[in-house]
Design a protein around this motif. Structure first.
Motif, PDB file in Angstrom:
ATOM      1  N   UNK A   1       0.821  -1.221   0.000  1.00 41.20           N
ATOM      2  CA  UNK A   1       0.000   0.000   0.000  1.00 41.20           C
ATOM      3  C   UNK A   1       0.855   1.272   0.000  1.00 41.20           C
ATOM      4  N   UNK A   2       2.026   1.199   0.605  1.00 41.81           N
ATOM      5  CA  UNK A   2       2.814   2.420   0.796  1.00 41.81           C
ATOM      6  C   UNK A   2       4.143   2.388   0.053  1.00 41.81           C
ATOM      7  N   UNK A   3       4.349   1.389  -0.761  1.00 46.78           N
ATOM      8  CA  UNK A   3       5.641   1.200  -1.419  1.00 46.78           C
ATOM      9  C   UNK A   3       6.123   2.407  -2.200  1.00 46.78           C
ATOM     10  N   UNK A   4       5.228   3.181  -2.749  1.00 49.18           N
ATOM     11  CA  UNK A   4       5.656   4.316  -3.574  1.00 49.18           C
ATOM     12  C   UNK A   4       5.989   5.552  -2.745  1.00 49.18           C
ATOM     13  N   UNK A   5       5.776   5.461  -1.467  1.00 52.60           N
ATOM     14  CA  UNK A   5       5.999   6.645  -0.628  1.00 52.60           C
ATOM     15  C   UNK A   5       7.254   6.521   0.245  1.00 52.60           C
ATOM     16  N   UNK A   6       7.956   5.407   0.125  1.00 54.78           N
ATOM     17  CA  UNK A   6       9.183   5.226   0.905  1.00 54.78           C
ATOM     18  C   UNK A   6      10.351   5.131  -0.070  1.00 54.78           C
ATOM     19  N   UNK A   7      11.503   5.675   0.336  1.00 51.63           N
ATOM     20  CA  UNK A   7      12.628   5.853  -0.593  1.00 51.63           C
ATOM     21  C   UNK A   7      13.479   4.609  -0.824  1.00 51.63           C
ATOM     22  N   UNK A   8      13.191   3.535  -0.123  1.00 53.38           N
ATOM     23  CA  UNK A   8      13.917   2.268  -0.359  1.00 53.38           C
ATOM     24  C   UNK A   8      12.893   1.133  -0.425  1.00 53.38           C
ATOM     25  N   UNK A   9      13.304  -0.034  -0.956  1.00 54.02           N
ATOM     26  CA  UNK A   9      12.366  -1.161  -1.020  1.00 54.02           C
ATOM     27  C   UNK A   9      11.878  -1.580   0.369  1.00 54.02           C
ATOM     28  N   UNK A  10      10.600  -1.918   0.448  1.00 54.49           N
ATOM     29  CA  UNK A  10       9.980  -2.411   1.687  1.00 54.49           C
ATOM     30  C   UNK A  10       9.790  -3.921   1.581  1.00 54.49           C
ATOM     31  N   UNK A  11       9.949  -4.606   2.696  1.00 52.91           N
ATOM     32  CA  UNK A  11       9.672  -6.037   2.714  1.00 52.91           C
ATOM     33  C   UNK A  11       8.472  -6.315   3.608  1.00 52.91           C
ATOM     34  N   UNK A  12       7.481  -6.977   3.030  1.00 54.00           N
ATOM     35  CA  UNK A  12       6.322  -7.456   3.789  1.00 54.00           C
ATOM     36  C   UNK A  12       6.676  -8.840   4.326  1.00 54.00           C
ATOM     37  N   UNK A  13       6.701  -8.975   5.640  1.00 55.70           N
ATOM     38  CA  UNK A  13       7.191 -10.226   6.231  1.00 55.70           C
ATOM     39  C   UNK A  13       6.292 -11.415   5.910  1.00 55.70           C
ATOM     40  N   UNK A  14       4.996 -11.203   5.848  1.00 56.48           N
ATOM     41  CA  UNK A  14       4.107 -12.327   5.550  1.00 56.48           C
ATOM     42  C   UNK A  14       4.343 -12.827   4.120  1.00 56.48           C
ATOM     43  N   UNK A  15       4.589 -11.889   3.213  1.00 59.17           N
ATOM     44  CA  UNK A  15       4.833 -12.269   1.826  1.00 59.17           C
ATOM     45  C   UNK A  15       6.226 -12.873   1.654  1.00 59.17           C
ATOM     46  N   UNK A  16       7.177 -12.351   2.376  1.00 64.04           N
ATOM     47  CA  UNK A  16       8.503 -12.972   2.360  1.00 64.04           C
ATOM     48  C   UNK A  16       8.414 -14.397   2.911  1.00 64.04           C
TER      49      UNK A  16
END
Lengths: 254, 254, 254, 254, 254, 254
Positions: free
Chosen positions: D189-204
């Motif tokens: 949901x917020x991936x485009x608003x943070x300056x580095x890649x985000x990791x979703x732990x459930x998806x990882x």
């Protein structure tokens, strides 16, 4: 350039060996003088003796530092090195430090090889103090006693060659630092019989002292090696007390 | 049980502070004696002074170790501790060591807090020598000068409380070691004004010395703290030379 | 001073051994009480069993902590120690922690020596959790099975002495921590047959618990071991749920 | 492929969030089932609660592991993970572990960002347990309380975006692991608003569980995660006791 | 999902082995394409060859990255991986990285086992670059030469099984990463003959590439792997120069 | 003594700066020659560019190493250094390595200070590759763009002085390494305006190259920097391919 090589041990014979090795590789315009501790033990091998030798080195530096462009504390283990570096304005290096840092430029990991088991604990602390554990493939010692500290190099050279090669074969070492002032000069004699580059600490030390002196680094007025503020003391040698108190003494006159 | 507390500084006032703090928490059957260095500086804050203080501590131990079940080198920074541990048969502990190890049992990371910036470099080296960097949340010092080493505790106590709380607020510290012999006795006075447990080094030291003495550990005949072999020396104090040479001297007679 | 020694295993015989060892060296004015886990396994040797034992230790502490000045979690590996330290106001120490930290004051590196290979993985994790890897010269285990956990000390003592000496001869260890509650009391029986000082964990633990209790450390209101905020739970023991919820229960009445 | 996602907390709402996030990215042929702890706390934030949650996770695995190809312990902090890995034959992964290891492939250092200060101490211990401190640029927490654990994601999302960006701006983090089961699903949901890649732990976690299941790793019969030998116990759940004793129980029948 | 597997070596036979192993475990909807370096050496085993192979991998990625969802640099040692990660927008993983990180989820410490002594130095540097030394139980190599890089797997499989088991028996490894592209596919053939789980790097890589592609991570605009600013160059391949200069080239048209 | 200084960047102006700085402190009998990369980028600031520059440096060395006693890879970050050290028989040093190791002899921790933020990631990897993280107080960069790489030294000198002093004031640095070939010669101009000693990398490099050449280290036939066995290749420069294949080419004739 004038460099002072301080032997914090009491053995004049070792002082001579160190100077001979250093003179074989130093620059044409370098003048090397030596000083030998007037008290302490013939060769430093323990934490206790390192304190004694460190005290002796500081007293010698307090008396003579003004005459030189750089100084070498010429015992592996570098007794008093940190203290000397904070207390005096000229570059001061140690035999262990310069041997190890020079080895770092010839490979990834260096092993330290020396002639007697008694030297291990203090040498290991020295590697740690220098923050070089990540580059060190161990301190390796010969077992067994020796006849005379002055001649231990000749007595043990065959065993040392064997130990060097077995340390390399066991893995992990790209270079070897021949450690201990009594081994000064050995590296060039046996260089073709060991499977990795050898570092002669006396020769590394003279090269590093020259390099530092040529850089003419400014004295630190900040950081952990800035000169400590003046302080009174009691019972110390005249020159050392004066240096700690920020008072001037004439060289050689104390 | 008889315990010797050695102040490797020359300040008798600090010796008294240390003893008072220790006596407040020691066991009923413990006898505590003190000794103060006869030469050196009023308080150790540099690498140079640590060598001098280490030498003084070794000389005192050489003279008196036989009368005691354990000894404390009572300056933060533990001058001469490694040397003392290899040279003598009784347990010897340091103020820094016991303060930090005791703090380890009250939380994850300890911060070291002390009264003067000059102490930082040497205290940091002490943390590293003990292999406790993984547990240490930094050495934190007050800036500014102080009037008298004997009374610095009273002069700086409000600033120290403030520094302790800000160190904790900045994160990372679960406990605080109040470092430096002049701060002995402070912890219990200010314990309710700091947000994490405080460790008084003098009280930690007496507790640890008692614990070790009760364990009656055998002397090491192997490992890096085995007693070094006998060795000749020159120019050392009679008792220290005798100890290094494995010769007997009578206590107090040197 | 009142100290509670909690055996998070179900073996009453081991509880007795632990208490006997501790009583041999504790201060004259210390009162030691013991508690044994009512569920779990006879001796903890795996990560799974450490969770079970940790849960049992927390329940015992929740019921009884108010009666004591300090507590000991008396299984090597210190199950539940971090949890206990954050949850309760009195000092709580572990057998492994106190054994290792005490050993730190008798030399540079300690080896951990124990009686069964199954204990290795969990003990290694314990060393790492305490941030003491830089001081540890390895966890060393006997191979082979044993007849009874209550008598494993007698059955294995000769093999343990041999293992201790060979660990030291192989290098790196200045002291040895005899690890595992079933070995409580062994150190003093075999101290003259091992080449470095031995640490008895039960005796180290009682000494450390006394030292901490005498320091009377304030509770942390900050840092990573501050008491967690009140929280609801379901399905937990009455006393533990009450402690987590910041509710009062009467000692022994749950 | 059948995968079991275990929520060691008692919040069914969080279980649902976790499953939704995982299902959004899992392979077409994967069947995901969930289980929620029947006792403990609504969300784990302390060392104490991690022991409780670890116990709950082990009991669920003991009952149901035979039905699955892999399992996920779906709380950041990975309660009981080491125990589960030694006790069961199928691959078991944790939310923290998979989040952090996945982040390692998207940059050099990852920061852990979460929604409440209470989570810091346990999350930091988790990073250390996984031996990933060299890759971690810190655990960063929002301050302040929240209304409901089920809706904390929505309540705090703006503050979390801000914290993420400030953590990166302060330097050192190449990626961010959004930590804590309640944040499952937020990354996309917020991936485009943070300056580095985000990791979703459930998806990882679901991706890693699938990868491991496809590798079909053999069970370890050696090493520190070999299955422990059979052992008697008392007072444990039927299924867990049976697993520890190497006895068979029928799935779901305990 | 489209994934590009780049062999930075010049051996087409190895490329085929890698693809076969990956296809055996990849998801049904994944399309795998391969590319082989047009210059360099048949297999990378030194630091020099890693620079050459890294250059080749970057050139291939510069030409083809736009066609894919993720890419694999398919040589153990991961030549050019850091560069690729900063230069391109799609996830790029390495064979070593994915093998090691996958192993981390099957145990505590992994050993790296490979077929030739020449590979040791570069593989060790790779472990360190990934910051995984804390999880690695050493890089272990067979001694002796081999007939053909294409068939070294078959030639050495018995010796590799023996080496794996002896590495585990010597202690410290919970899993084994079979390292080196020529060993792709071996793990599943010998899995029942080794005492700990084996990781096939090609299979780990395809699983990780799929997992990352499914996470659809945003590109970094900050941190140490943000794309570098545009820069002029001379003498580079058209596609690589264009990528460095932030200019567009058509895929496959350079 | 003949020393080759290789600029792996394409800027001739920087090559000249480097040579001027080195000539100011080198020994009277040293002959310094230079070479500049014929392809690549004007100055290396990324991992990608380090691979390109490393390739260029290896090609130059392959052509000219036989004419020299030692060589310097004269870009901070030391592109290709490990490869050069394993591939050639003469000592080869890097600008970063010699700057950092020289700084080690002037204090405890050195900070790296440079002129552009883009250099940070690669410089940090360089510090780690050299195993010097324990001695490094961070890599610190100016923000903001600059007009011309040839004149960035003059443009930024005031800002660099300010950054140096603020890095020291923030604590932790005893010396500063002025990093980046464009800063060669700056140290002696500003030495009196910075509170700790500055190291000029070009001057450190020439001193270290001289020291190593004088030691005349034997080539390694073992260890991780032994020369790799002969290997065929395709598509490489004539001289580099010949060196890799253990074939002779005439200097300057490829």
């Amino acid at each position: 350039m004038r460099i002072l090589m301080i032997n914090p041990n009491t053995s004049e014979g070792i002082t001579q060996r160190l100077a001979n090795a250093a003179r074989a590789t130093m620059s044409a315009d370098t003048v090397l003088e030596t000083a030998t501790a007037s008290y302490g033990v013939p060769y430093i091998s323990t934490r206790t003796e390192a304190i004694i030798g460190g005290m002796a080195a500081l007293e010698i530096l307090a008396e003579r530092h003004m005459e030189f462009d750089a100084a070498i504390i010429a015992a592996f283990g570098d007794p008093g090195l940190g203290a000397a570096r904070e207390l005096f304005d000229i570059p001061v290096v140690g035999l262990a430090e310069t041997g190890m840092l020079t080895a770092c430029m010839l490979g990834g990991k260096f092993a330290v090889v020396t002639f007697a088991a008694a030297l291990g604990p203090w040498y290991n602390e020295c590697v740690a103090w220098h923050g070089l554990e990540a580059r060190c493939a161990g301190v390796h010692m010969l077992n067994g006693s020796f006849s005379s500290i002055d001649d231990v190099q000749e007595e043990k050279s065959e065993q040392l060659i064997k130990l060097c090669n077995s340390v390399v074969a066991d893995g992990g070492a790209d270079t070897i630092v021949l450690a201990g002032a009594p081994l000064a000069g050995l590296a060039e004699l046996v260089r073709d019989r060991v499977s990795v580059p050898l570092v002669d600490c006396a020769q590394a030390a003279i090269g590093q002292a020259e390099t530092l002196a040529r850089l003419r680094p400014a004295s630190a007025s900040a950081g952990s090696f800035r000169r400590p503020a003046a302080k009174p003391s009691k019972g110390l040698s005249t020159a050392l007390a004066a240096r700690i108190a920020h008072k001037t003494t004439l060289p050689h006159s104390s």
